[in-house]
Design a protein around this motif. Sequence first.
Motif, PDB file in Angstrom:
ATOM      1  N   ALA A  19     -63.757  -3.437   0.844  1.00 10.07           N
ATOM      2  CA  ALA A  19     -64.546  -3.656  -0.371  1.00 10.07           C
ATOM      3  C   ALA A  19     -63.957  -4.778  -1.236  1.00 10.07           C
ATOM      4  O   ALA A  19     -64.531  -5.144  -2.265  1.00 10.07           O
ATOM      5  CB  ALA A  19     -64.648  -2.367  -1.174  1.00 10.07           C
ATOM      6  N   GLY A  20     -62.811  -5.329  -0.821  1.00 11.33           N
ATOM      7  CA  GLY A  20     -62.216  -6.453  -1.534  1.00 11.33           C
ATOM      8  C   GLY A  20     -61.270  -6.069  -2.630  1.00 11.33           C
ATOM      9  O   GLY A  20     -60.827  -6.928  -3.401  1.00 11.33           O
ATOM     10  N   ASN A  21     -60.887  -4.810  -2.714  1.00 13.15           N
ATOM     11  CA  ASN A  21     -60.041  -4.362  -3.806  1.00 13.15           C
ATOM     12  C   ASN A  21     -58.579  -4.788  -3.678  1.00 13.15           C
ATOM     13  O   ASN A  21     -57.830  -4.730  -4.650  1.00 13.15           O
ATOM     14  CB  ASN A  21     -60.127  -2.835  -3.940  1.00 13.15           C
ATOM     15  CG  ASN A  21     -61.509  -2.409  -4.352  1.00 13.15           C
ATOM     16  OD1 ASN A  21     -62.047  -2.900  -5.339  1.00 13.15           O
ATOM     17  ND2 ASN A  21     -62.116  -1.519  -3.586  1.00 13.15           N
ATOM     18  N   ALA A  22     -58.166  -5.214  -2.508  1.00 13.29           N
ATOM     19  CA  ALA A  22     -56.783  -5.658  -2.315  1.00 13.29           C
ATOM     20  C   ALA A  22     -56.622  -7.148  -2.561  1.00 13.29           C
ATOM     21  O   ALA A  22     -55.508  -7.657  -2.582  1.00 13.29           O
ATOM     22  CB  ALA A  22     -56.319  -5.310  -0.895  1.00 13.29           C
ATOM     23  N   ALA A  23     -57.728  -7.852  -2.751  1.00 14.87           N
ATOM     24  CA  ALA A  23     -57.679  -9.298  -2.972  1.00 14.87           C
ATOM     25  C   ALA A  23     -56.977  -9.613  -4.285  1.00 14.87           C
ATOM     26  O   ALA A  23     -57.099  -8.874  -5.264  1.00 14.87           O
ATOM     27  CB  ALA A  23     -59.091  -9.874  -2.981  1.00 14.87           C
ATOM     28  N   SER A  24     -56.249 -10.701  -4.291  1.00 18.17           N
ATOM     29  CA  SER A  24     -55.579 -11.124  -5.522  1.00 18.17           C
ATOM     30  C   SER A  24     -56.607 -11.515  -6.557  1.00 18.17           C
ATOM     31  O   SER A  24     -57.589 -12.177  -6.255  1.00 18.17           O
ATOM     32  CB  SER A  24     -54.682 -12.333  -5.240  1.00 18.17           C
ATOM     33  OG  SER A  24     -53.653 -11.982  -4.349  1.00 18.17           O
TER      34      SER A  24
END
Length: 72
Positions: free
Chosen positions: A62-67
Amino acid sequence: MSPFARRATVADPWVSADDIAAHLGVTKDTVYTWIAERGLPAHKIGRLWKFQADEVDDWVRAGNAASPAQPS
């Protein structure tokens, strides 16, 4: 068999912060930061954090680890 080698069947095992850190290729400190600041799905059992690999994988997808974007 590694808990990461298969997808959810009847019941995936709970894994430790060390296991999740190795699975994601990050440090355990990063895992704890993501729990506190980004809502990494984790469950406190006693004094230990435990994880379901499929929940963590969905969270990453879901993209939650993206900086976060850096200000210009």
